[in-house]
Design a protein around this motif. Sequence first.
Motif, short mmCIF file in Angstrom:
data_model
loop_
_atom_site.label_atom_id
_atom_site.label_comp_id
_atom_site.label_asym_id
_atom_site.label_seq_id
_atom_site.Cartn_x
_atom_site.Cartn_y
_atom_site.Cartn_z
N GLY A 269 20.00 -9.40 -0.99
CA GLY A 269 18.59 -9.70 -0.82
C GLY A 269 17.74 -8.55 -1.31
N LEU A 270 16.76 -8.14 -0.51
CA LEU A 270 15.89 -7.02 -0.90
C LEU A 270 16.62 -5.68 -0.93
CD1 LEU A 270 12.60 -7.93 1.03
CD2 LEU A 270 13.08 -8.19 -1.41
N SER B 61 10.53 -8.21 4.91
CA SER B 61 9.21 -8.32 4.29
C SER B 61 8.72 -9.76 4.47
CB SER B 61 9.28 -7.94 2.81
OG SER B 61 8.00 -8.04 2.21
N GLY B 62 8.12 -10.04 5.61
CA GLY B 62 7.74 -11.40 5.96
C GLY B 62 6.71 -12.02 5.04
N GLN B 63 5.86 -11.23 4.39
CA GLN B 63 4.81 -11.77 3.52
C GLN B 63 5.25 -11.95 2.08
OE1 GLN B 63 1.89 -8.63 4.23
NE2 GLN B 63 0.58 -10.11 5.30
N ASN B 64 6.48 -11.56 1.75
CA ASN B 64 6.86 -11.51 0.34
C ASN B 64 7.01 -12.87 -0.31
OD1 ASN B 64 7.38 -9.78 -1.84
ND2 ASN B 64 9.58 -10.09 -1.66
N ASP B 65 7.00 -13.95 0.49
CA ASP B 65 7.09 -15.29 -0.09
C ASP B 65 5.72 -15.95 -0.16
OD1 ASP B 65 6.65 -15.65 2.59
OD2 ASP B 65 7.98 -17.38 2.78
N ASP C 259 12.27 -2.77 -4.85
CA ASP C 259 12.07 -3.90 -5.75
C ASP C 259 11.76 -5.14 -4.94
OD1 ASP C 259 12.11 -5.83 -7.70
OD2 ASP C 259 13.94 -5.09 -8.67
N GLY C 260 10.51 -5.59 -5.00
CA GLY C 260 10.09 -6.76 -4.22
C GLY C 260 10.34 -8.07 -4.92
N VAL D 3 1.47 -6.70 0.33
CA VAL D 3 2.79 -7.14 0.79
C VAL D 3 3.60 -5.92 1.20
CG1 VAL D 3 4.92 -8.33 0.16
CG2 VAL D 3 2.72 -9.16 -0.71
N ARG D 4 3.98 -5.86 2.44
CA ARG D 4 4.72 -4.70 2.96
C ARG D 4 6.18 -5.07 3.23
NH1 ARG D 4 1.39 -0.51 4.95
NH2 ARG D 4 -0.52 -0.60 3.70
N SER D 5 7.01 -4.06 3.13
CA SER D 5 8.40 -4.19 3.57
C SER D 5 8.69 -3.05 4.52
CB SER D 5 9.37 -4.15 2.38
OG SER D 5 9.35 -2.88 1.76
#
Length: 537
Positions: A371-372, A311-315, A382-383, A286-288
């Motif tokens: 948010g992030l 971070s599109g993949q964080n969910d 912090d993800g 998972v990248r930001s």
Amino acid sequence: MNASACRPWAGFSLLFFSTHLLAAPALSIEERLARLEARTAAAEVRAAAAEADAAQLRQELKHMNQQLAVRSSAPTQPTLNERVARIEARQQSLETRSSTLASTVEAVKALDDGFKFGAYARSGTITNQGDAGRGGVNMTPAGSVGGAIGRLGNEPDTYVEAKFSKESQADNGTRSKYMFVLADGVETPNDWTSTQSSLNVRQVYSELSHLASFQDTPMLRDATIWAGKRFDRDNYDIHWLDRGIVFLAGTGGGIYDIRPTQDWRLNVSLMGRSYGDFGMENGKDVRSYVATVNQFFDNDRWQLMLSGISSGQNDGKLKKSSEDESGNSHRLNRAGFKPGEKGWHGMFTYSQPDFFGREGFFKTSLLYGKGLGAEVGNIAADGDLLDKAQTLRLALYGQGRLHKDWRIAPSVVTERSQDRYVPNDDYRYLTFNTRLANEINSNFEMLYEFTWQTMDIDARGYDGRQKADGDFWKVTIAPTFKAQTGDFFTRPELRLFATYMNWSKNLDNFSSTDDFGQKNFKSGGVWQLGVQMETWF
């Protein structure tokens, strides 16, 4: 008048009387007698002068004899040819030594041309009544969200950074730099710690500055472009808390020191970070990504820093496995509340180049994140933050001289954060810390540090955390030796210290995994003793 001075006048008188006698007619007996008396007087004058000359000659002769005696007792002096030969031999020896030295210097310069080495390190040990001491700037419940406390007499670890860099300049004037930083940190006091080591490449990047192709563009003339893994150049922290006011780091690229005007410069960067794979079904990391514009005004007195985070993949959906339950329980136990996909961060800072009219400096920073970006101290690190998480932090700190033998470094940090990890959680804290230094002599000073922190935290069960409402305080006395006193930032320092700390009883129950509440480390008062070194260059 001495006898020598009388001689010309005596001769003149004799000549005058002689000439007068020859030319004059026959004189009477009385006249002849008077002239005879005058001649006798002149003769007496000449005799006195002669005696004076003789005495002077005898004195000069005596002096010459003394000099001859000294010379006769001295070693035989070398001849002129021998002296010339000796000088030529010495000159040849000096030329040989100079040539050897020049060759050595050139060899060292060739080896060391543009190469630099720098470091930071601390190492110490703490004991708590014979047991292993506990410590760390984030040891309180507020530390879970960045509420650091004073670090003096409170660091049980060994941490080291080794910094290697190589700088060079091309024929066209463009300068280049390569930086490589290794770091390691352990808490064991053993001499061999390979199994506990966390050796890590913290930075590796290259940059170009004074680019020849930029010199005709005024706003880019002083610019520096870079790419790689690095800490942002303009990060800064409160050293006494070992806590970054702002810390931006990752892998990416950017450009520093664009100058739209003389009093306005700005930095632009894009960095990537990783939140791990968290046991995701697709197995992807998972990248930001953090885009930052950092602006400085009025000779850097004012600073406005803005960052956007995505971070599109964080969910992504988490796998339901026993491994994930143990390794990622803080994510899986949030009743379906997914972490954020985006966020932003802002900071506004005023830097004062003195300590209220005295030697030193003072800074004030106001930070807000959503948010992030709600982890305002360590941007995008912090993800687990929710999209609606919010944090507001105010930090004031500085250092200055109170007296010719006393220095002070106060700091105040307060924060309010809501909806961080689960809806309606609430984190509030206020930290006051001050360090004093009393210079005893040029190599020894007494350091004193006081910390008071109050907090009101409702984590709502996130990661097993409970409520915490109370105070913490710490006092440290540290006799300190250093190369030269006079400045808080002069290192190395070698310290002995005694620390007393205490806290409210209900802070012991905040978490079963933190230091508070463990055996021999409960509220009611704890003494810790230790020794530490700290250095940087």
